[in-house]
Design a protein around this motif. Structure first.
Motif, PDB file in Angstrom:
ATOM      1  N   GLY A 176       0.792  -1.220   0.000  1.00 18.11           N
ATOM      2  CA  GLY A 176       0.000   0.000   0.000  1.00 18.11           C
ATOM      3  C   GLY A 176       0.822   1.267   0.000  1.00 18.11           C
ATOM      4  N   VAL A 177       2.146   1.131  -0.047  1.00 11.94           N
ATOM      5  CA  VAL A 177       3.042   2.284  -0.167  1.00 11.94           C
ATOM      6  C   VAL A 177       3.665   2.219  -1.555  1.00 11.94           C
ATOM      7  N   TYR A 178       3.438   3.251  -2.344  1.00 10.89           N
ATOM      8  CA  TYR A 178       3.821   3.238  -3.748  1.00 10.89           C
ATOM      9  C   TYR A 178       4.960   4.212  -4.015  1.00 10.89           C
ATOM     10  N   VAL A 179       5.468   4.168  -5.240  1.00  7.53           N
ATOM     11  CA  VAL A 179       6.619   5.000  -5.575  1.00  7.53           C
ATOM     12  C   VAL A 179       6.299   6.483  -5.402  1.00  7.53           C
ATOM     13  N   ARG A 180       5.035   6.872  -5.600  1.00  7.51           N
ATOM     14  CA  ARG A 180       4.672   8.278  -5.389  1.00  7.51           C
ATOM     15  C   ARG A 180       4.843   8.654  -3.919  1.00  7.51           C
ATOM     16  N   ASP A 181       4.492   7.749  -3.012  1.00 11.13           N
ATOM     17  CA  ASP A 181       4.711   7.995  -1.581  1.00 11.13           C
ATOM     18  C   ASP A 181       6.204   8.130  -1.277  1.00 11.13           C
ATOM     19  N   ILE A 182       7.000   7.258  -1.894  1.00 12.82           N
ATOM     20  CA  ILE A 182       8.450   7.281  -1.660  1.00 12.82           C
ATOM     21  C   ILE A 182       9.035   8.610  -2.109  1.00 12.82           C
ATOM     22  N   TYR A 183       8.665   9.030  -3.334  1.00 14.53           N
ATOM     23  CA  TYR A 183       9.192  10.291  -3.846  1.00 14.53           C
ATOM     24  C   TYR A 183       8.796  11.456  -2.942  1.00 14.53           C
ATOM     25  N   PHE A 216       9.365   6.066 -14.315  1.00 20.07           N
ATOM     26  CA  PHE A 216       8.962   7.347 -14.901  1.00 20.07           C
ATOM     27  C   PHE A 216       8.389   8.267 -13.818  1.00 20.07           C
ATOM     28  N   THR A 217       7.558   7.718 -12.941  1.00 19.21           N
ATOM     29  CA  THR A 217       6.984   8.515 -11.853  1.00 19.21           C
ATOM     30  C   THR A 217       8.069   9.063 -10.941  1.00 19.21           C
ATOM     31  N   LEU A 218       9.048   8.239 -10.603  1.00 18.61           N
ATOM     32  CA  LEU A 218      10.119   8.656  -9.703  1.00 18.61           C
ATOM     33  C   LEU A 218      10.900   9.846 -10.267  1.00 18.61           C
ATOM     34  N   CYS A 219      11.062   9.880 -11.592  1.00 18.98           N
ATOM     35  CA  CYS A 219      11.868  10.935 -12.220  1.00 18.98           C
ATOM     36  C   CYS A 219      11.072  12.184 -12.595  1.00 18.98           C
ATOM     37  N   ALA A 220       9.738  12.108 -12.559  1.00 18.32           N
ATOM     38  CA  ALA A 220       8.909  13.150 -13.174  1.00 18.32           C
ATOM     39  C   ALA A 220       8.936  14.496 -12.467  1.00 18.32           C
TER      40      ALA A 220
END
Length: 424
Positions: A176-183, A216-220
């Motif tokens: 339930g923790v996604y790359v958007r949360d990480i960024y 892609f999300t991580l770099c955006a």
């Protein structure tokens, strides 16, 4: 002598030099396409028009994507689209390079799908700062600004070799923790001046385990810590993706083991919880739990940050068998025609329709000034878009909170900010 990092190696290649140093000024060329916005008159075409130039350096390398405003925007957008189309025709841009409504999506997503960026190469856009998403392909991807027009005419530009900040992500994220949360968590830690005019190099075992959509999300959103761009060195995941999306040859580059970095920080993602970014500051990131139960009126999943197929799938997983709360309007905008088609093939669109989701055609949609579903004065919106400043999606009295697609889907069902793990 210290080794060279990947940014130095790519820029050296673009400048035709054997090696370059941080701080050095270069004249560079790119063999890749240059992209321009098709909804608004971006700076590059305007400068060319105003200069009176009748030719561009290579019309076959110019791509124009109608993707920001979608079907909205009114007369002003309509006139801008006609003007840039007339300009493109006048300078010889091939018709197939103009991706109009129904053929397109978000520029940065379409460019990634078609691999206009190649590993080891320099890529320019004359549109906006989220071009950095394409650094996930292992290229040096940057937007041009006041030099846009000159580049379109001459095919060369100048750059100063930047410092590189290396961020190593380790561990396994919680369910339930996604790359958007990480960024967002990392952005909250480093702040708005965390990487001034630098390149963010993402690496570590967590990054290695991400699919391309997540990369892609991580770099955006590199620009929000004042970075110039972001990059992930190509691995087998990258190479397999590129080879299945283009037949163009490429030669990836990698930083040396002894390369120097302006900073090197490590983050253990296993301790990170779901995040939320309340208005109006982009870097004031908070724990989602602090806002649980807050009522919302609008939800938005899409944009260059989270309009990819992985985002559609997680939203569909949560919404399946549920209805959007009667007090909420949920806008889900697939980022490209290809993603829209895949949603149709997998049955995800049916899930969205059954749940009562509003589905615009592929575009930036609500994130781009609220052109598809603008916010009113009292709206409280939970969005996966890029920005949360007042007026970004309509009324400057509305409130915009940023979160992951999973959080938004769960919250749209309950009518208030909700931890997505309750639905997983």
């Amino acid at each position: 002598m210290a080794g060279k990092n990947i940014a130095q190696k790519i820029l050296a290649r673009a400048a035709g030099k054997e090696a370059v140093a941080t701080g050095e000024y270069l004249i560079v060329r790119s063999k890749l396409p240059v992209t321009s916005e098709g909804d608004y008159l971006s700076r590059g075409p305007i400068q060319v028009m105003e200069s009176g130039a009748k030719k561009v350096f290579n019309p076959k390398l110019i791509k124009i994507v109608v993707g920001h405003a979608g079907a909205g925007g009114g007369k002003t957008i309509g006139e801008a689209r006609r003007k840039i189309r007339r300009w493109a025709e006048a300078v010889g841009v091939p018709r197939e390079n103009i991706l109009d409504l129904g053929q397109q999506g978000v520029e940065h997503i379409v460019a990634g799908e078609q691999c206009w960026v190649l590993p080891g190469e320099l890529y320019f856009s004359v549109t906006d700062g989220h071009t950095t998403a394409l650094g996930a392909l292992g290229g040096f991807t940057v937007p041009l600004s006041y030099e846009s027009g000159a580049y379109l005419v001459k095919g060369v530009s100048w750059v100063q070799v930047p410092e590189v900040a290396r961020f190593t992500l380790t561990g396994k994220a919680k369910e339930g923790v996604y790359v958007r949360d990480i960024y967002e968590y990392i952005l909250g830690q480093i702040g708005v001046t965390g990487t001034p005019n630098q390149v963010i190099l993402w690496d570590g075992d967590y990054v290695a385990g991400l699919d391309m959509d997540a990369r892609f999300t991580l770099c955006a959103n590199a620009l929000f810590s004042s970075a110039w761009t972001a990059i992930i060195e190509p691995d087998q995941v990258t190479l397999d993706y590129v080879r299945t999306h283009t037949k163009e040859p490429f030669d990836p580059l990698y930083g040396d083991a002894d390369a120097e970095y302006s900073q090197h920080r490590s983050f253990d993602v296993s301790a990170i919880e779901p995040q939320i970014v309340p208005p109006p500051e982009r870097t004031h990131v908070r724990l989602l739990s602090a806002y649980e139960g807050m009522k919302i009126t609008k939800g938005h999943i899409g944009a260059c940050t989270n309009g990819r197929m992985a985002d559609m799938r997680v939203a569909g997983k949560i919404l399946r068998g549920h209805k959007v709360h009667p007090d909420v309007m949920l806008n889900i905008t697939p980022g490209s025609v290809a993603i829209y088609r895949q949603c149709l093939t997998e049955g995800t669109l049916e899930v969205f329709v059954d749940a009562g989701v509003f589905l615009p055609a592929p575009c930036c949609g609500q994130c781009a000034s609220g052109t598809t579903t603008p916010l009113g004065d009292d709206d409280v919106c939970l969005s996966s878009g890029t920005c949360n400043y007042p007026g970004r999606m309509g009324s400057d009295k509305a409130e915009i909170y940023l979160a992951s697609p999973a959080t938004i889907a769960a919250s749209a069902v309950t009518g208030c900010v909700t931890d997505p793990r309750k639905f997983l």
